[in-house]
Design a protein around this motif. Sequence first.
Motif, PDB file in Angstrom:
ATOM      1  N   UNK A  37     -15.256   2.976   7.166  1.00  0.00           N
ATOM      2  CA  UNK A  37     -14.406   1.959   6.539  1.00  0.00           C
ATOM      3  C   UNK A  37     -13.623   2.627   5.428  1.00  0.00           C
ATOM      4  N   UNK A  38     -12.458   3.161   5.746  1.00  0.00           N
ATOM      5  CA  UNK A  38     -11.690   3.910   4.751  1.00  0.00           C
ATOM      6  C   UNK A  38     -11.036   2.983   3.735  1.00  0.00           C
ATOM      7  N   UNK A  39     -10.376   1.965   4.194  1.00  0.00           N
ATOM      8  CA  UNK A  39      -9.735   1.025   3.282  1.00  0.00           C
ATOM      9  C   UNK A  39      -9.609  -0.330   3.964  1.00  0.00           C
ATOM     10  N   UNK A  40      -9.378  -1.346   3.166  1.00  0.00           N
ATOM     11  CA  UNK A  40      -9.260  -2.697   3.714  1.00  0.00           C
ATOM     12  C   UNK A  40      -7.913  -2.806   4.428  1.00  0.00           C
ATOM     13  N   UNK A  41      -7.912  -3.360   5.639  1.00  0.00           N
ATOM     14  CA  UNK A  41      -6.634  -3.502   6.337  1.00  0.00           C
ATOM     15  C   UNK A  41      -5.702  -4.457   5.596  1.00  0.00           C
ATOM     16  N   UNK A  42      -4.411  -4.310   5.788  1.00  0.00           N
ATOM     17  CA  UNK A  42      -3.427  -5.213   5.190  1.00  0.00           C
ATOM     18  C   UNK A  42      -3.425  -6.498   5.989  1.00  0.00           C
ATOM     19  N   UNK A  43      -3.471  -7.639   5.289  1.00  0.00           N
ATOM     20  CA  UNK A  43      -3.481  -8.930   5.992  1.00  0.00           C
ATOM     21  C   UNK A  43      -2.045  -9.368   6.234  1.00  0.00           C
ATOM     22  N   UNK A  44      -1.576  -9.077   7.429  1.00  0.00           N
ATOM     23  CA  UNK A  44      -0.188  -9.386   7.782  1.00  0.00           C
ATOM     24  C   UNK A  44      -0.079 -10.839   8.226  1.00  0.00           C
ATOM     25  N   UNK A  45       0.781 -11.607   7.566  1.00  0.00           N
ATOM     26  CA  UNK A  45       0.947 -13.006   7.963  1.00  0.00           C
ATOM     27  C   UNK A  45       1.940 -13.084   9.117  1.00  0.00           C
ATOM     28  N   UNK A  46       1.973 -14.230   9.785  1.00  0.00           N
ATOM     29  CA  UNK A  46       2.868 -14.391  10.923  1.00  0.00           C
ATOM     30  C   UNK A  46       4.327 -14.305  10.467  1.00  0.00           C
ATOM     31  N   UNK A  47       4.608 -14.833   9.282  1.00  0.00           N
ATOM     32  CA  UNK A  47       5.975 -14.776   8.765  1.00  0.00           C
ATOM     33  C   UNK A  47       6.416 -13.321   8.557  1.00  0.00           C
TER      34      UNK A  47
END
Lengths: 150, 161
Positions: A37-47
């Motif tokens: 687990x290197x880093x937290x993924x970016x939470x990409x929104x649908x917009x």
Amino acid sequence: MTKNPKEQHTKKTIRDQRFDEPLYVDGEVTHEPETYLAEKPYELSEFEFSVLRKGQFKSNIWFELVFGATIGFVLNIAGKTLSALIQKETPSVDKWELWSIGVGIVLALLLRFRKRNSDEKEFNEIKDYINQHFKTSLRRRVHIPRKEEE
Amino acid sequence: MNINSLPLQYKPFKEIEIGTNKLIDGEVLFSLNDNVPLLIGMGCIPHVWLSIPADAKGESWQLLVRDNKALHPKVIVKIEDDSVTVNTPDGTVLKVVAESQNLARIAYIDLRPFGIDIHGNDTSLTVMNNNLTGNVFSGAKIMIGIDSEKKMSKKDVEPTS
């Protein structure tokens, strides 16, 4: 009645049986796999995804076309000059050829550094946010655990 | 990966063999509190999705391998003629072979480096201290469900010690 701790770790055998529904067993995650687990993924929104999906903008495509054509033209002149030198002739470059290269360079620069429209601004903003997220996101200590002896 | 939102590209093998156990007409091999750590998708070469817990409680999960593509620099997915092997700094964690269009065999599995107590080879499978051999799971959506609260199972199991 509380479960005897020894019973919880009793090894059970399930052999040669037939099931037509899931077999449920007791258990849970044993530890957090830090190594992977290197880093937290970016939470990409649908917009944001809909903005990123626009991808290549027309002006970027035009810049690449104009710049490519200008470079092609320069190579053409370089080839002509080289051929003349090899044949021990004086190379000549017409004025219009130089003007064409000049216009190509100016046009390419205008396309490259022109004012971005709102779609492109949004696109670049989101890219910057994502870049920032991965730069500032807490990195876990990466370690390689010793392999357990069987 | 949540059991209710599996990848659209995922199509399960009709039959999967793991440690002499068989899952026939099933959808997933394991579920850990509704999270699915492993998917083996149908194809001449198996399609592997591997998901791991992102915290000690297993509340959030993270994809490590998506359709045979490693999403971490330390994980290597090796694809050969009809098999897929997933290698990590802790060693090989998975090897799957497509025996035919409908049958896949998991030759080796060891998810313990990821905090999931599942390991096995061609002769047996061990899940959370339960050793399974020669069992057939037919028509079950999930082969083995791992829960922090044990649910009732149809069959009784005999402890060995």
